[in-house]
Design a protein around this motif. Structure first.
Motif, PDB file in Angstrom:
ATOM      1  N   UNK A  79      22.522 -19.733  -1.754  1.00  0.00           N
ATOM      2  CA  UNK A  79      23.243 -18.982  -2.585  1.00  0.00           C
ATOM      3  C   UNK A  79      23.198 -17.556  -2.249  1.00  0.00           C
ATOM      4  N   UNK A  80      22.353 -17.081  -1.509  1.00  0.00           N
ATOM      5  CA  UNK A  80      22.218 -15.547  -0.920  1.00  0.00           C
ATOM      6  C   UNK A  80      22.606 -15.176   0.093  1.00  0.00           C
ATOM      7  N   UNK A  81      23.258 -16.127   0.968  1.00  0.00           N
ATOM      8  CA  UNK A  81      23.601 -15.711   2.228  1.00  0.00           C
ATOM      9  C   UNK A  81      25.014 -14.780   2.358  1.00  0.00           C
ATOM     10  N   UNK A  82      26.091 -15.106   1.502  1.00  0.00           N
ATOM     11  CA  UNK A  82      27.215 -14.308   1.525  1.00  0.00           C
ATOM     12  C   UNK A  82      27.009 -12.938   1.478  1.00  0.00           C
ATOM     13  N   UNK A  83      26.049 -12.512   0.261  1.00  0.00           N
ATOM     14  CA  UNK A  83      25.781 -11.177   0.035  1.00  0.00           C
ATOM     15  C   UNK A  83      24.959 -10.494   1.180  1.00  0.00           C
ATOM     16  N   UNK A  84      24.259 -11.265   1.677  1.00  0.00           N
ATOM     17  CA  UNK A  84      23.109 -10.753   2.835  1.00  0.00           C
ATOM     18  C   UNK A  84      24.387 -10.486   3.960  1.00  0.00           C
ATOM     19  N   UNK A  85      25.352 -11.370   4.145  1.00  0.00           N
ATOM     20  CA  UNK A  85      26.294 -11.293   5.468  1.00  0.00           C
ATOM     21  C   UNK A  85      26.982  -9.938   5.032  1.00  0.00           C
ATOM     22  N   UNK A 303      18.400  -4.419   2.862  1.00  0.00           N
ATOM     23  CA  UNK A 303      19.870  -5.103   2.865  1.00  0.00           C
ATOM     24  C   UNK A 303      20.715  -5.341   1.716  1.00  0.00           C
ATOM     25  N   UNK A 304      19.958  -5.018   0.582  1.00  0.00           N
ATOM     26  CA  UNK A 304      20.553  -5.206  -0.932  1.00  0.00           C
ATOM     27  C   UNK A 304      21.345  -4.301  -1.195  1.00  0.00           C
ATOM     28  N   UNK A 305      22.416  -4.665  -2.025  1.00  0.00           N
ATOM     29  CA  UNK A 305      23.536  -3.879  -2.668  1.00  0.00           C
ATOM     30  C   UNK A 305      22.644  -3.360  -4.099  1.00  0.00           C
TER      31      UNK A 305
END
Length: 340
Positions: A79-85, A303-305
């Protein structure tokens, strides 16, 4: 070579060393976010660990076994990969540079600060920071002569206060030098110290209008180490209490994380915004934060927004205690008084 996202079958990490090395060379071409998932070998071979430690990419394991977590830069679920990318694509060079710095964390403080500063200066000369600086021209500063730091000497405690409230205590050269002097002076005594700030925020990070304003990155690297606030904070860490509130971004959390006691108001917000500027932390964050929350959580913050709130920060160990904002100063002074 362009930046991109690549995927690797986790099962290949159990292959012979020459196969692992060849596979990584073929997969990583330029700054890469490397997603690794599939059927995991348990444990991962030592040769695979060595290869992953050398690869110039952000290595992201999806569903890796716990015993293998330290082989990767990040561990996430699907679930977290798209935001990380998306975050990675803002500044891939800075993202990879940050991951490489953190792979050897924690390390002796001076070694870590030298490596961080050299990486920071290199990125300041790079295309991602230049693009950010071009898109955001520096403005003139109307408070050039206003004080930046005040020092109050109480009977048992020294209180150092950031007073650039109108700019959310953004750390410019004048504040750096004034704070460095105050910390060095405090180090000459054995009294406990409280570091806090006036205004709506503790510190919103480095003054963006001064970013990239030094004559050249090499000189900036040497000045950064000569006037290191991180070293000055670390020198009195065992008797330093930092009281945080409002925005605590970049240097506003990187420096406090060196302190022995970090107290946060319930309105505090924490973040490392440097990657979006094409940079890594430059105030010691790749040294101080891993010591409190580990390298994985530090890279995730980079890397987080958005930001991390006070209760979340307390849960992961970034701060030691959370209190109502009206109680913050009193609580910090009370803790400091116990350190005499």
């Amino acid at each position: 070579m362009g930046a991109g996202v690549a995927t690797l079958d986790a099962a290949l990490l159990g292959a012979e060393p020459i196969v692992v090395d060849e596979m990584l060379r073929e997969t990583v071409d330029g700054p890469t976010l490397l997603r690794i998932e599939g059927s995991w070998p348990d444990p991962i071979s030592e040769s695979a660990r060595h290869a992953l430690a050398r690869v110039a990419a952000v290595t992201v394991a999806v569903g890796a076994p716990g015993a293998s977590a330290d082989a990767f830069d990040l561990i996430i679920d699907n679930n977290g990969f798209d935001a990380l990318a998306a975050a990675f694509q803002r500044a891939p060079l800075a993202a990879v540079a940050g991951a490489l710095l953190l792979r050897s964390a924690p390390r002796p403080i001076l070694d870590g600060l030298v490596a961080e500063s050299a990486t920071y200066s290199t990125l300041q000369a790079g295309p991602e920071f230049r693009a950010w600086r071009t898109a955001r021209p520096a403005r003139s500063v109307p408070d050039a002569e206003a004080p930046r730091v005040l020092v109050h000497h109480h009977p048992e405690v020294c209180e150092i206060v950031l007073v650039r409230a109108g700019r959310h205590n953004a750390l410019d050269v004048r504040m750096r030098d004034a704070l460095h002097s105050a910390l060095v002076e405090a180090a000459r005594t054995d009294r406990p110290v409280v570091l806090r700030a006036d205004g709506p925020s503790f510190c919103s990070g480095g003054d963006l209008d001064e970013f990239g304003s030094f004559p050249d990155p090499a000189q900036a690297h040497l000045i950064r180490l000569d006037r290191s606030l991180a070293l000055a904070v670390d020198a009195i860490a065992d008797r330093l209490v930092v009281a945080l509130h409002g925005s605590c971004l970049g240097a506003g959390i990187e420096l406090p994380a060196f302190a022995g006691q970090v107290i946060a108001a319930d309105d505090a917000r924490f973040g490392l915004p440097e990657q979006a500027l094409g940079l890594v932390p430059g105030a010691g964050g790749t040294v101080s934060l891993p010591g409190r929350i580990g390298r994985h959580a530090t890279l995730a913050m980079l890397l987080q927004e958005g930001t991390t709130n006070a209760m979340q920060a307390n849960a992961i160990g970034l701060v030691d205690e959370v209190v109502p904002v009206v109680e913050l100063r009193g609580r910090a002074l009370a803790i400091a008084a116990t350190l005499t």
